[in-house]
Design a protein around this motif. Structure first.
Motif, PDB file in Angstrom:
ATOM      1  N   ARG A 216       1.053  -1.130  -0.373  1.00  0.00           N
ATOM      2  CA  ARG A 216       0.364  -0.312  -0.088  1.00  0.00           C
ATOM      3  C   ARG A 216       1.054   1.352   0.090  1.00  0.00           C
ATOM      4  O   ARG A 216       1.826   1.102   0.347  1.00  0.00           O
ATOM      5  CB  ARG A 216      -1.126   0.217   0.668  1.00  0.00           C
ATOM      6  N   LEU A 217       0.491   2.440  -0.291  1.00  0.00           N
ATOM      7  CA  LEU A 217       0.161   4.136  -0.004  1.00  0.00           C
ATOM      8  C   LEU A 217       0.924   4.643   0.738  1.00  0.00           C
ATOM      9  O   LEU A 217       2.522   5.064   0.882  1.00  0.00           O
ATOM     10  CB  LEU A 217       0.522   4.769  -2.030  1.00  0.00           C
ATOM     11  N   SER A 218      -0.501   4.465   1.595  1.00  0.00           N
ATOM     12  CA  SER A 218       0.493   4.845   2.396  1.00  0.00           C
ATOM     13  C   SER A 218      -0.076   6.437   2.521  1.00  0.00           C
ATOM     14  O   SER A 218       0.937   7.545   3.437  1.00  0.00           O
ATOM     15  CB  SER A 218       1.033   4.312   3.875  1.00  0.00           C
ATOM     16  N   ASP A 219      -0.440   7.066   1.499  1.00  0.00           N
ATOM     17  CA  ASP A 219      -0.992   8.980   1.667  1.00  0.00           C
ATOM     18  C   ASP A 219       1.088   8.967   1.333  1.00  0.00           C
ATOM     19  O   ASP A 219       1.263   9.838   1.580  1.00  0.00           O
ATOM     20  CB  ASP A 219      -1.190   9.009   3.061  1.00  0.00           C
ATOM     21  N   PHE A 220       1.711   8.100  -0.105  1.00  0.00           N
ATOM     22  CA  PHE A 220       2.881   8.801   0.144  1.00  0.00           C
ATOM     23  C   PHE A 220       2.557   8.930  -1.523  1.00  0.00           C
ATOM     24  O   PHE A 220       2.651   7.765  -1.969  1.00  0.00           O
ATOM     25  CB  PHE A 220       3.905   7.522   0.042  1.00  0.00           C
ATOM     26  N   MET A 221       2.666  10.552  -1.856  1.00  0.00           N
ATOM     27  CA  MET A 221       3.280  10.677  -3.461  1.00  0.00           C
ATOM     28  C   MET A 221       2.748  10.594  -4.302  1.00  0.00           C
ATOM     29  O   MET A 221       2.927   9.979  -5.029  1.00  0.00           O
ATOM     30  CB  MET A 221       4.307  10.187  -3.487  1.00  0.00           C
ATOM     31  N   LEU A 222       1.430  10.344  -3.999  1.00  0.00           N
ATOM     32  CA  LEU A 222      -0.235  10.934  -4.462  1.00  0.00           C
ATOM     33  C   LEU A 222       0.306  10.666  -5.621  1.00  0.00           C
ATOM     34  O   LEU A 222      -0.239  10.237  -6.585  1.00  0.00           O
ATOM     35  CB  LEU A 222      -1.173  10.761  -3.876  1.00  0.00           C
ATOM     36  N   TRP A 223      -0.002  12.155  -5.431  1.00  0.00           N
ATOM     37  CA  TRP A 223       0.367  13.062  -6.826  1.00  0.00           C
ATOM     38  C   TRP A 223       1.103  12.523  -7.654  1.00  0.00           C
ATOM     39  O   TRP A 223       0.986  12.530  -8.997  1.00  0.00           O
ATOM     40  CB  TRP A 223      -0.004  14.394  -6.966  1.00  0.00           C
ATOM     41  N   GLN A 224       2.897  12.675  -7.517  1.00  0.00           N
ATOM     42  CA  GLN A 224       3.766  11.978  -8.297  1.00  0.00           C
ATOM     43  C   GLN A 224       3.946  10.766  -8.740  1.00  0.00           C
ATOM     44  O   GLN A 224       4.414   9.879  -9.350  1.00  0.00           O
ATOM     45  CB  GLN A 224       4.864  12.231  -7.534  1.00  0.00           C
ATOM     46  N   SER A 225       3.223   9.708  -7.853  1.00  0.00           N
ATOM     47  CA  SER A 225       3.167   8.432  -9.068  1.00  0.00           C
ATOM     48  C   SER A 225       2.214   7.818  -9.154  1.00  0.00           C
ATOM     49  O   SER A 225       2.120   6.629  -9.424  1.00  0.00           O
ATOM     50  CB  SER A 225       3.262   7.760  -6.969  1.00  0.00           C
ATOM     51  N   ALA A 226       1.416   8.586  -9.963  1.00  0.00           N
ATOM     52  CA  ALA A 226       0.491   8.402 -10.573  1.00  0.00           C
ATOM     53  C   ALA A 226       1.395   7.933 -11.650  1.00  0.00           C
ATOM     54  O   ALA A 226       0.397   6.833 -11.955  1.00  0.00           O
ATOM     55  CB  ALA A 226      -0.069   9.287 -11.170  1.00  0.00           C
ATOM     56  N   HIS A 227       2.404   7.774 -12.480  1.00  0.00           N
ATOM     57  CA  HIS A 227       2.718   6.786 -13.371  1.00  0.00           C
ATOM     58  C   HIS A 227       4.082   6.141 -12.746  1.00  0.00           C
ATOM     59  O   HIS A 227       4.514   5.796 -14.021  1.00  0.00           O
ATOM     60  CB  HIS A 227       3.057   7.675 -14.899  1.00  0.00           C
TER      61      HIS A 227
END
Length: 261
Positions: A216-227
């Protein structure tokens, strides 16, 4: 700096396998920006029958330096480390949080004077004690002229908070410029939002790695990790070996990135 001679997995076969992985990477494409969620420090301390979680956090901090050396030696340009989330500030005990904050402050001090690395704090100062804010600011200032590996320390970081802060920053900028809401609506796009993120001006992560088997991402770099590409390791944070990292890079180099396609 620290003795690694007795680290596990340092025998002849390990060395040969590591060299083989490095040769395989020479034939593939490496990421420019690697983001790492180093998870499992508390479980590591518990499994090793240590008295407090702080022992795990210290082991994790030592692994951070080693991980950054691996990145630097391979020519990776940017590394982002998720060290303390906004959720951690609310959910951890006061005792654990106090120890963790001191460990991160010491880590920032160490990294600012290590190799030619350039340190940047990505996150909010809200809720962070003065000692930690000062350490992060000093690390940025002391390393600002460096031209080597760019190291982002995600401290007091939350992806949703970052996006909300970016929007507030955009609104304030338009108000100061005397622009109307219609002007804002006409100019609001992905590039404008990206320019107001904590990582403004940096490339998005090509590869996001998480340790400890959690997926899971745990609210990490949600915008930047789109791709971004994702890779999940079973090893707990302090137990990561260089071959684990090289396997992640080999896996990345074999993927065909679609960028949402």
């Amino acid at each position: 700096m620290r003795n690694r001679q007795n680290s596990p997995g340092r025998g002849l076969l390990y060395g040969l396998y590591q060299k083989r992985l490095r040769r395989e990477l020479d034939e593939g494409e490496l990421p420019h920006h690697v983001a790492m969620i180093i998870d499992g420090n508390r479980r590591w301390a518990k499994q090793n029958f240590l008295a407090t979680a702080a022992h795990g956090h210290r082991a994790g901090a030592a692994k951070v330096v080693e991980f950054l050396e691996w990145c630097d030696d391979l020519g990776i340009s940017v590394a982002t480390l998720y060290l303390l989330s906004t959720d951690n500030l609310k959910s951890r005990s006061e005792e654990e949080l106090s120890e963790l904050i001191e460990i991160i402050a010491q880590l920032a001090d160490e990294l600012s004077d290590y190799r030619d690395w350039r340190i940047k704090h990505v996150g909010s100062n809200d809720g962070l004690p003065g000692r930690l804010v000062e350490a992060l600011e000093n690390a940025e200032t002391q390393s600002s002229g460096n031209t080597g590996l760019h190291v982002n320390l995600a401290v007091g970081y939350g992806g949703r908070t970052e996006i909300a802060d970016a929007m507030l920053s955009i609104i304030r900028a338009h108000q100061e410029a005397g622009d109307s809401l219609d002007d804002l609506a006409a100019n609001l796009d992905e590039d404008l939002i990206g320019a107001h993120l904590y990582t403004s001006g940096q490339p998005d992560p090509d590869l996001v790695i998480r340790t400890s088997g959690e997926q899971r991402l745990s609210d990490f770099m949600l915008w930047q990790s789109a791709h971004s590409e994702f890779y999940f390791m079973e090893a707990l944070g302090p137990d990561i070996r260089q071959v684990d990292f090289l396997r992640a890079l080999r896996d990345y180099s074999r993927r065909h990135r679609r960028f949402g396609g």
